[in-house]
Design an enzyme around this catalytic site. Structure first.
Site, short mmCIF file in Angstrom:
data_model
loop_
_atom_site.label_atom_id
_atom_site.label_comp_id
_atom_site.label_asym_id
_atom_site.label_seq_id
_atom_site.Cartn_x
_atom_site.Cartn_y
_atom_site.Cartn_z
N GLU A 158 0.78 -1.25 0.00
CA GLU A 158 0.00 0.00 0.00
C GLU A 158 0.81 1.30 0.00
O GLU A 158 0.74 2.09 0.95
CB GLU A 158 -0.91 0.02 1.23
CG GLU A 158 -1.88 -1.14 1.29
CD GLU A 158 -2.88 -1.01 2.45
OE1 GLU A 158 -2.67 -0.20 3.36
OE2 GLU A 158 -3.88 -1.75 2.42
N GLU A 164 -5.83 -8.59 0.76
CA GLU A 164 -6.36 -8.13 2.05
C GLU A 164 -7.83 -7.80 1.84
O GLU A 164 -8.20 -7.15 0.85
CB GLU A 164 -5.66 -6.86 2.57
CG GLU A 164 -4.31 -7.09 3.16
CD GLU A 164 -3.73 -5.83 3.82
OE1 GLU A 164 -4.51 -4.97 4.29
OE2 GLU A 164 -2.49 -5.72 3.84
C1 FCB Z 1 -4.28 -2.24 5.78
C2 FCB Z 1 -2.88 -2.63 6.23
C3 FCB Z 1 -2.86 -3.75 7.23
C4 FCB Z 1 -3.96 -3.60 8.26
C5 FCB Z 1 -5.29 -3.37 7.60
C6 FCB Z 1 -6.44 -3.28 8.55
O1 FCB Z 1 -4.27 -0.95 5.27
O2 FCB Z 1 -2.11 -3.03 5.11
O3 FCB Z 1 -1.58 -3.79 7.82
O4 FCB Z 1 -3.65 -2.61 9.14
O5 FCB Z 1 -5.24 -2.22 6.81
#
Ligand code: FCB
Length: 440
Positions: A160, A344
């Site tokens: 990110e 994610e």
């Molecule tokens: C993302 C991050 C991860 C975690 C989630 C909830 O932005 O990559 O480390 O904190 O959010």
């Protein structure tokens, strides 16, 4: 309902990041940041976290039992290179062992090389604001790829970049806690170049490796669908947060506020084998004339909407739960004509029923995307374990597996059982939904 079937060999698993789960990380900028009063909710520090550094063999065995066939984790730069140009063989061996353990269990490792933490020595040199960071990161990549390359197929150099630049260098909420608008764009520029150097280094060392770009994307929709100001600012935020960095990567050219030097065009252009998506929620944007730092828009959660990211204290409702968003974003990413992975997706809540529903609905949308021809190859949930959620400390629980931070006991949540059944069947069908009393 029609069965939602996933392709053979689809990757099912969870994701973690070193500093959030390992415990005992004392050589990075987050460790320094945590000690400062007021930075972390309730004044906690990461400390031993889940002690995953020591407990990974048992943790991975549990994942195997839960039918995971992939796992995303990060290698902590500050462990491997705790002092400038000193590389620790002990720590490299540790990560070799981590990968060996996963491979033995037939769990495909996906390795991230930077997940929000930077070694203190690098941070003291200006961290990601210092253009030299790109060479330093490339050097770290080469050491890791030489040592572990032959056993790792899937790589993500940087987690990110845009979120990191915003939270760490614009808003100052994450380590190193710096503030400034242009500063953040400089960081994105450096991260883009570092990503590309890392991409090329990994491919040079292991031509079979697949190296992806990672992007946290949000859906930006106007709060009032027929208000032209809301429409305009939502579009501007989408461009600024989601699209500019992707287009800079795809073309090798400066885009929006992100500057790419002409000499770096060939280095950066197309430096990715797959796109990896982190998706959580939608922002409904309302025109806000006094918010220039957010391009005159403000995210408002519409009344009655389900929110994501509720901590134990319920302090940080953060966006609207919007499962179809994952479909829309996968579609957007499909334009680059490369394989896609969700790496994610999750919800910070103590209400596991809400998590189960969230997961089922989002995965169903991933299935729909595949049915409609999108080349999605895996879904990795955030997160495997409850962990240290950065500035939210230990209050916000994202895990499929519950962790008691006093005793380090792991308890499988219903969501993990649902996910396990789903991974085994490789489909969502009526029986599965009925068993877990969930509707899509
Ligand atoms: C993302 C991050 C991860 C975690 C989630 C909830 O932005 O990559 O480390 O904190 O959010």
């Amino acid at each position: 309902m029609e069965k939602i079937v996933f392709p053979k060999g689809f990757l099912w698993g969870g994701a973690t990041a070193a500093h959030q789960v390992e415990g005992g990380n004392v050589n990075n900028d987050w460790f320094i940041f945590e000690q400062k009063p007021g930075k972390i909710l309730n004044g906690v520090v990461s400390g031993d976290s889940c002690d995953h550094y020591n407990r990974f063999p048992e943790d991975f065995k549990l994942l195997k039992k839960l039918n995971h066939n992939a796992h995303r984790f990060s290698i902590e730069w500050s462990r491997v290179e705790p002092a400038k140009d000193y590389f620790s063989t002990v720590e490299i061996d540790h990560y070799k062992e981590v990968i060996k353990t996963l491979k033995k269990l037939k769990i495909e490792p996906m390795v991230t090389l930077h997940h929000f933490t930077t070694p203190v020595w690098m941070a003291n040199l200006g961290g990601w604001e210092n253009p030299d960071v790109v060479n330093r990161f490339e050097k770290f990549t080469r050491v890791i790829a030489e040592a572990l390359g032959k056993d790792v197929k899937l790589w993500i150099p940087i987690n990110e970049p845009v979120v990191y630049a915003i939270l760490s260098f614009m808003d100052g909420e994450y380590a190193p806690g710096k503030k400034g608008f242009l500063r953040g764009f400089k960081v994105i520029g450096n991260m883009l170049k570092a990503h590309a150097l890392s991409y090329r280094a990994i491919k040079e060392i292991n031509p079979k490796a697949q190296v992806g770009f990672n992007k946290h994307m949000r859906v930006f929709d106007p709060l009032r669908e027929d208000n032209s100001w809301d429409i305009r600012v939502a579009g501007a935020q989408d461009k600024n947060f989601n699209m500019d960095v992707l287009n800079a990567l795809n073309t090798g050219k400066s885009t929006g506020q992100i500057k790419v030097a002409k000499k770096d065009k060939d280095l950066i252009k197309g430096a990715f084998d797959f796109m990896s998506l982190n998706y959580y929620a939608r922002d409904r944007i309302k025109f806000a004339p006094f918010s220039p730092g957010r391009l005159f828009g403000k995210a408002v959660v519409p009344e009655g909407a389900e929110t994501s990211h509720e901590g134990a204290t319920g302090e940080r409702p953060e966006g609207e739960v919007y499962p179809h968003g994952i479909y829309r974003l996968l579609k957007t990413l499909s334009q680059y004509k490369k394989p896609l992975y969700v790496v994610e997706n999750g919800i910070g809540t103590n209400n596991d029923k809400a998590r189960l529903k969230y997961v089922a609905r989002h995965i169903a949308e991933v299935g729909n995307a595949i049915k409609d021809g999108m080349d999605v190859r895996g879904y990795l949930h955030w997160s495997t374990l409850d962990n240290f959620e950065w500035a939210e400390g230990y209050d916000m629980r994202f895990g499929m597996i519950h962790v008691d931070f006093e005793t380090q006991k792991r308890t499988v949540k219903e969501t993990a059982k649902f996910f396990s059944d789903l991974a085994k069947k490789n489909c969502i069908d009526k029986a599965l939904l009925k068993k877990y009393e969930v509707t899509l």
